[in-house]
Structures are given as C-alpha cells and as structure tokens.
Design an enzyme around this catalytic site. Structure first.
Site, mmCIF file in Angstrom:
data_model
loop_
_atom_site.group_PDB
_atom_site.id
_atom_site.type_symbol
_atom_site.label_atom_id
_atom_site.label_comp_id
_atom_site.label_asym_id
_atom_site.label_seq_id
_atom_site.Cartn_x
_atom_site.Cartn_y
_atom_site.Cartn_z
ATOM 1 N N ARG A 1 1.650 33.473 32.422
ATOM 2 C CA ARG A 1 0.019 33.463 32.518
ATOM 3 C C ARG A 1 -0.434 34.461 33.783
ATOM 4 N NH1 ARG A 1 1.017 27.940 31.335
ATOM 5 N NH2 ARG A 1 0.881 27.505 29.328
ATOM 6 N N LYS B 1 -7.673 47.654 32.747
ATOM 7 C CA LYS B 1 -7.851 47.506 31.138
ATOM 8 C C LYS B 1 -6.376 47.621 30.893
ATOM 9 C CE LYS B 1 -12.004 49.095 29.044
ATOM 10 N NZ LYS B 1 -12.627 50.092 28.387
ATOM 11 N N LYS C 1 -15.229 55.498 38.990
ATOM 12 C CA LYS C 1 -14.544 54.517 38.153
ATOM 13 C C LYS C 1 -14.841 53.124 38.811
ATOM 14 C CE LYS C 1 -11.640 52.946 34.851
ATOM 15 N NZ LYS C 1 -10.429 53.220 33.946
ATOM 16 N N GLU D 1 -16.824 45.352 30.535
ATOM 17 C CA GLU D 1 -17.489 46.217 29.452
ATOM 18 C C GLU D 1 -18.558 45.559 28.568
ATOM 19 O OE1 GLU D 1 -14.750 49.559 28.026
ATOM 20 O OE2 GLU D 1 -15.980 49.346 26.069
ATOM 21 N N ARG E 1 -19.767 50.094 31.559
ATOM 22 C CA ARG E 1 -18.381 50.603 31.412
ATOM 23 C C ARG E 1 -18.246 51.234 30.283
ATOM 24 N NH1 ARG E 1 -12.948 47.764 33.524
ATOM 25 N NH2 ARG E 1 -11.783 49.262 32.867
ATOM 26 N N HIS F 1 -14.196 59.167 23.464
ATOM 27 C CA HIS F 1 -12.863 58.353 23.023
ATOM 28 C C HIS F 1 -12.857 57.865 21.873
ATOM 29 C CE1 HIS F 1 -12.004 58.741 27.543
ATOM 30 N NE2 HIS F 1 -11.044 57.883 27.311
ATOM 31 N N HIS G 1 -9.704 58.502 19.889
ATOM 32 C CA HIS G 1 -8.817 57.612 19.419
ATOM 33 C C HIS G 1 -8.400 57.572 17.963
ATOM 34 C CE1 HIS G 1 -9.833 54.451 23.058
ATOM 35 N NE2 HIS G 1 -8.860 55.284 23.247
ATOM 36 N N HIS H 1 -3.601 61.701 24.946
ATOM 37 C CA HIS H 1 -4.582 61.035 24.944
ATOM 38 C C HIS H 1 -5.675 61.836 25.432
ATOM 39 C CE1 HIS H 1 -7.507 57.856 25.676
ATOM 40 N NE2 HIS H 1 -7.545 58.161 26.832
HETATM 41 P P1 NAD Z 1 2.001 59.015 29.720
HETATM 42 O O1 NAD Z 1 1.948 57.836 30.411
HETATM 43 O O2 NAD Z 1 2.767 59.094 28.408
HETATM 44 O O3 NAD Z 1 2.563 59.973 30.808
HETATM 45 C C1 NAD Z 1 2.709 61.455 30.156
HETATM 46 C C2 NAD Z 1 4.231 62.247 30.250
HETATM 47 O O4 NAD Z 1 4.124 62.421 31.692
HETATM 48 C C3 NAD Z 1 5.107 61.224 29.949
HETATM 49 O O5 NAD Z 1 6.125 61.829 29.392
HETATM 50 C C4 NAD Z 1 5.745 60.508 31.391
HETATM 51 O O6 NAD Z 1 6.903 60.070 31.205
HETATM 52 C C5 NAD Z 1 5.559 61.895 32.169
HETATM 53 N N1 NAD Z 1 5.419 61.728 33.636
HETATM 54 C C6 NAD Z 1 4.745 60.717 34.101
HETATM 55 N N2 NAD Z 1 4.642 60.932 35.613
HETATM 56 C C7 NAD Z 1 5.354 61.992 35.846
HETATM 57 C C8 NAD Z 1 5.549 62.835 36.816
HETATM 58 N N3 NAD Z 1 5.150 62.588 38.043
HETATM 59 N N4 NAD Z 1 6.120 64.037 36.725
HETATM 60 C C9 NAD Z 1 6.722 64.472 35.204
HETATM 61 N N5 NAD Z 1 6.404 63.695 34.312
HETATM 62 C C10 NAD Z 1 5.721 62.557 34.512
HETATM 63 O O7 NAD Z 1 0.573 59.559 29.615
HETATM 64 P P2 NAD Z 1 -0.880 59.537 30.750
HETATM 65 O O8 NAD Z 1 -1.640 60.616 30.108
HETATM 66 O O9 NAD Z 1 -0.401 59.221 32.027
HETATM 67 O O10 NAD Z 1 -1.667 58.169 30.083
HETATM 68 C C11 NAD Z 1 -2.138 57.839 28.557
HETATM 69 C C12 NAD Z 1 -2.031 56.477 28.338
HETATM 70 O O11 NAD Z 1 -2.950 56.172 29.272
HETATM 71 C C13 NAD Z 1 -2.712 56.284 26.814
HETATM 72 O O12 NAD Z 1 -2.038 55.310 26.287
HETATM 73 C C14 NAD Z 1 -4.129 55.890 27.059
HETATM 74 O O13 NAD Z 1 -4.530 54.853 26.083
HETATM 75 C C15 NAD Z 1 -4.128 55.346 28.243
HETATM 76 N N6 NAD Z 1 -5.488 54.928 29.125
HETATM 77 C C16 NAD Z 1 -5.677 53.692 29.742
HETATM 78 C C17 NAD Z 1 -6.801 53.777 30.456
HETATM 79 C C18 NAD Z 1 -7.400 52.457 31.120
HETATM 80 O O14 NAD Z 1 -8.384 52.286 31.720
HETATM 81 N N7 NAD Z 1 -6.353 51.376 31.095
HETATM 82 C C19 NAD Z 1 -7.476 54.696 30.604
HETATM 83 C C20 NAD Z 1 -7.212 56.042 30.070
HETATM 84 C C21 NAD Z 1 -6.013 56.207 29.181
HETATM 85 N N1 GLY Z 2 -10.918 54.392 30.545
HETATM 86 C C1 GLY Z 2 -12.089 53.503 29.934
HETATM 87 C C2 GLY Z 2 -12.076 52.104 30.822
HETATM 88 O O1 GLY Z 2 -11.409 51.940 31.794
HETATM 89 O O2 GLY Z 2 -13.115 51.576 30.893
#
Ligand code: NAD
Ligand code: GLY
Length: 361
Positions: free
Chosen positions: A121, A143, A227, A237, A241, A248, A252, A265
């Site tokens: 939890r 998130k 942010k 949100e 937010r 998106h 999405h 993304h």
């Molecule tokens: P990712 O986590 O897939 O990373 C991108 C690629 O880069 C992967 O292949 C990873 O292994 C590689 N990588 C990571 N760090 C590296 C480094 N320093 N050097 C070389 N390679 C590296 O993608 P992302 O763009 O970081 O994140 C996208 C995800 O984040 C999506 O799932 C999206 O939905 C989510 N997201 C979440 C929020 C949130 O608020 N929680 C906001 C935006 C996006």
């Molecule tokens: N990436 C959108 C949020 O964190 O609200």
C-alpha cells in the site's frame, strides 16, 4: 551548478535537483534512504549505462542496491511487467520502508511509481529520470500508470516521489529521436502558460539540439518550474492540471491506434498539438501565423507535425477513453494564443474530425 526546485504539496513536498553528475552524489540520495537496502527499477538499455554508477553511489551512502531490470519499451508498460517488479520486491523481502528508485525514462518512472504506490500500500519512491521527457515532465507530479490495450495510462495512481534527481549528463547518451520527443513536452510548457519561454525556445532550439548543458539546464528547470506550479495548485487534475495534456488526447489516440511504441509519446504529442492548434484556429482562437510558428518549432526539433491516417471515427473512438471525458462528453485542451491554453467542451465532433483530417500526413 545544481538547481533545486520544490514541488509544494504540504508534508508530501519534495525537491527536484537538476544538474550534471548528480547520479554520483551520495549526499543527495543518502538522506532519503531509511533502509540499508533499496530496489533500483531500470531497463535493459539504461542498466549497462547508469546502473553501476548509481549502485556505487548507494554503496557509498551505506545502501545495498537490489536491481530489477525490465525489458525496454512502451509495449512492456503492462500488468505482466508490473508483476515482475512485485515478484522482485517480494523475492527480496522488501518492507514497506524499503525505497524504490526508478532509473530510466518515463516508462520506467511510470511503472516503478505505480509499483511503489501498490506494494504494501505504498513504499518510498525516488525518481532518477534519464530521458529529457522524463526530466521535464513524467518524473514530476506523481502520475503513475501502465497501459491497457484500449487506452494509454488507463490503470494507475497518483503517487508522489520523495525526490527527483535529474542528472543532465545522462542526456549525453540519449538517441536523437528520444531527445526530440522530450522537446515536444518542453515546447508544451511554452504553449500552455509561458509565451516568453516559447520565444526563448525559438532562439535556443539549436543549442538544445546540440545538447549544450547550459541550455538544457535552463529548459529543464523552466519546464519543471511550470510543472511544479501546476501540480501544487491541482495535484489530482480537477482543473488546471488538465492543461498539461495539450496535444495528448489526440496523441494518445495515435499511440493506441498505431500500437504502443510505434510512435514515441513525444512524437504523438507533437502531431496531436498541431491538431489542437488547427481546431483552435478553426474556432477563431488562434491566428494562422501562430499555428505556423508552432509548426515551425516542432519541425525544427525533428518532430512529426502531420497525423497518421487512422480514420477520424477511430480517433474519436479512442479519444472517448480520455481521462478528461465528463458525462460522456469530450473535453479538449485548445489554444487561445501562444502561452494561453484552455480546457473546453467541444460538442461538435464533426469539427474535431475535420481538424484531424486537415492535419493528415
Ligand atoms: P522511455 O521511457 O521509453 O525512454 C525512451 C528510450 O530511451 C528507451 O528506449 C529507454 O530505454 C532509453 N533511454 C532512457 N534513458 C536513456 C539514456 N540516458 N541514454 C540512452 N537511452 C536511454 O520514454 P520516455 O520518452 O522517457 O517516456 C515516455 C513515457 O512517459 C510514456 O509511457 C508516457 O505515457 C509517459 N509519460 C508520463 C507522464 C507523467 O506525468 N507520468 C508525462 C509524460 C509522459
Ligand atoms: N503529463 C501530464 C501531467 O502530469 O499531468
């Protein structure tokens, strides 16, 4: 030089440290680790690059690292992969006070955070983002989620980290396409609430693409400040937010429609933002010149500005799963100018479909 920002959430407030070489600084991590053991969730790409450095840092802080190395890719942001984290946590007899450290991009951060929210939890959670996208967006704000075949990030929880450590040196190894994807979220902050930052980006995009550390430090800090302010005002949100979702809802739909991982993304967000800009212009809210400026900046960043031809009806069907939908009605983030985003009901689905089709590749 390290910069520190604060996400102001009362007793759950936490710092975001931004700088070079932070991964090797035990003085930053040590105070957040109560136990002699911490679990580091990462993936098969990031582990060979940065796991040893982080493990050595933890050792110097008197903490033994227990690594969990997951397969790399958006297509693995699933229940099955999440269960592998739970298997590892239970297998290592982790307790409620053991910390989980997510080392990687947004996929690892979102999944690691969701695991931390659920395990017994809730266990302490630390974000060590290693992509530009994760440093400017996903590691901040709490998130966490996994994907469902019917929709992106549909299963998850709000769960704040205790610390975000953004080491800009990790961006040196990031593939160009991933750097560009991160820039999509950076540009987003300029568009939704900071026209001056948008102009700064127009003037400094080349420095960012060349990975100039001073430019990256400014862009990451400016993005995180935006942010942090939005999250502090509306953590769950219920209002403001939602603005962070510019592009998106369409994005999405692109990610779900093409299959997770086909477009990154950030790429889907870029094309989605241009659909939102198109619709805003059709409503008379945004000038053609502003749409052109937005398009030009995304193009210079190396991002797609045209949407895949998936069928407007199918876009709309995926968009109906959006988390902003209320009483079955779509709500979208649109622009009333550069630096001025609004969340609005758009009852006229034909107008949305026309904007999507107008932005087809
Ligand atoms: P990712 O986590 O897939 O990373 C991108 C690629 O880069 C992967 O292949 C990873 O292994 C590689 N990588 C990571 N760090 C590296 C480094 N320093 N050097 C070389 N390679 C590296 O993608 P992302 O763009 O970081 O994140 C996208 C995800 O984040 C999506 O799932 C999206 O939905 C989510 N997201 C979440 C929020 C949130 O608020 N929680 C906001 C935006 C996006
Ligand atoms: N990436 C959108 C949020 O964190 O609200």
């Amino acid at each position: 030089m390290m910069q520190t920002l604060n996400v102001a959430l009362g007793e759950r407030s936490y710092p975001i440290h931004i700088g070079c070489g932070l991964l090797a600084d035990e003085a930053l991590l040590g105070p957040y680790l109560k136990q002699k053991k911490a679990v580091v969730v990462t993936n098969a790409t990031v582990a060979p690059l940065y796991l040893q450095t982080l493990t050595d840092t933890l050792t110097r802080a008197g903490v033994a690292a227990q690594p969990v190395i997951l397969p790399d890719g958006e297509q693995y942001k699933t229940w099955e992969t999440l269960n592998r984290i739970f298997d590892a946590l239970l297998g290592a007899h982790c307790e409620r006070s053991t910390s989980l450290i997510a080392l990687g991009g947004g996929v690892i951060g979102d999944m690691g955070g969701f695991a931390a929210a659920c395990y017994q939890r809730g266990m302490p959670f630390i974000q060590v983002p290693t992509t530009l996208l994760a440093q400017v967006d996903s590691s901040v704000g709490g998130k966490t989620a996994i994907n469902h075949p019917l929709g992106k990030n549909m299963i998850g929880a709000f769960y704040q980290p205790r610390l975000v450590l953004a080491d800009l040196n990790t961006l040196d190894t990031l593939p160009e396409r991933e750097l560009a994807a991160g820039l999509a979220e950076v540009i987003k902050y300029g568009l939704i609430r900071d026209a001056a930052f948008f102009v700064w980006l127009e003037n400094h995009l080349d420095a960012l693409l060349a990975r100039d550390k001073a430019a990256l430090a400014y862009a990451v800090a400016c993005s995180c400040a935006s942010k942090a302010a939005v999250v502090a005002a509306d953590e769950r949100e219920t209002g403001e937010r939602a603005l962070l979702n510019l592009g998106h809802t369409f994005g999405h739909a692109i990610e779900t429609g093409l299959g997770y991982g086909v477009w990154l993304h950030g790429e889907a967000v870029a094309a989605g933002t241009l659909i939102a800009a198109e619709l805003s212009a059709r409503l008379g809210w945004l000038t053609a010149d502003a749409v052109h400026r937005i398009e030009r900046l995304f193009v210079r960043a190396g991002l797609p500005v045209r949407a895949p031809r998936l069928g407007a009806d199918r876009y709309l069907a995926w968009m109906r799963h959006d988390k902003k939908v209320q009483d079955g009605k779509l709500r979208l983030v649109l622009l009333q100018g550069i630096g001025r985003a609004v969340v609005t009901d758009v009852a006229d689905e034909a107008a949305i479909a026309a904007a999507i089709e107008a932005r087809y590749a």
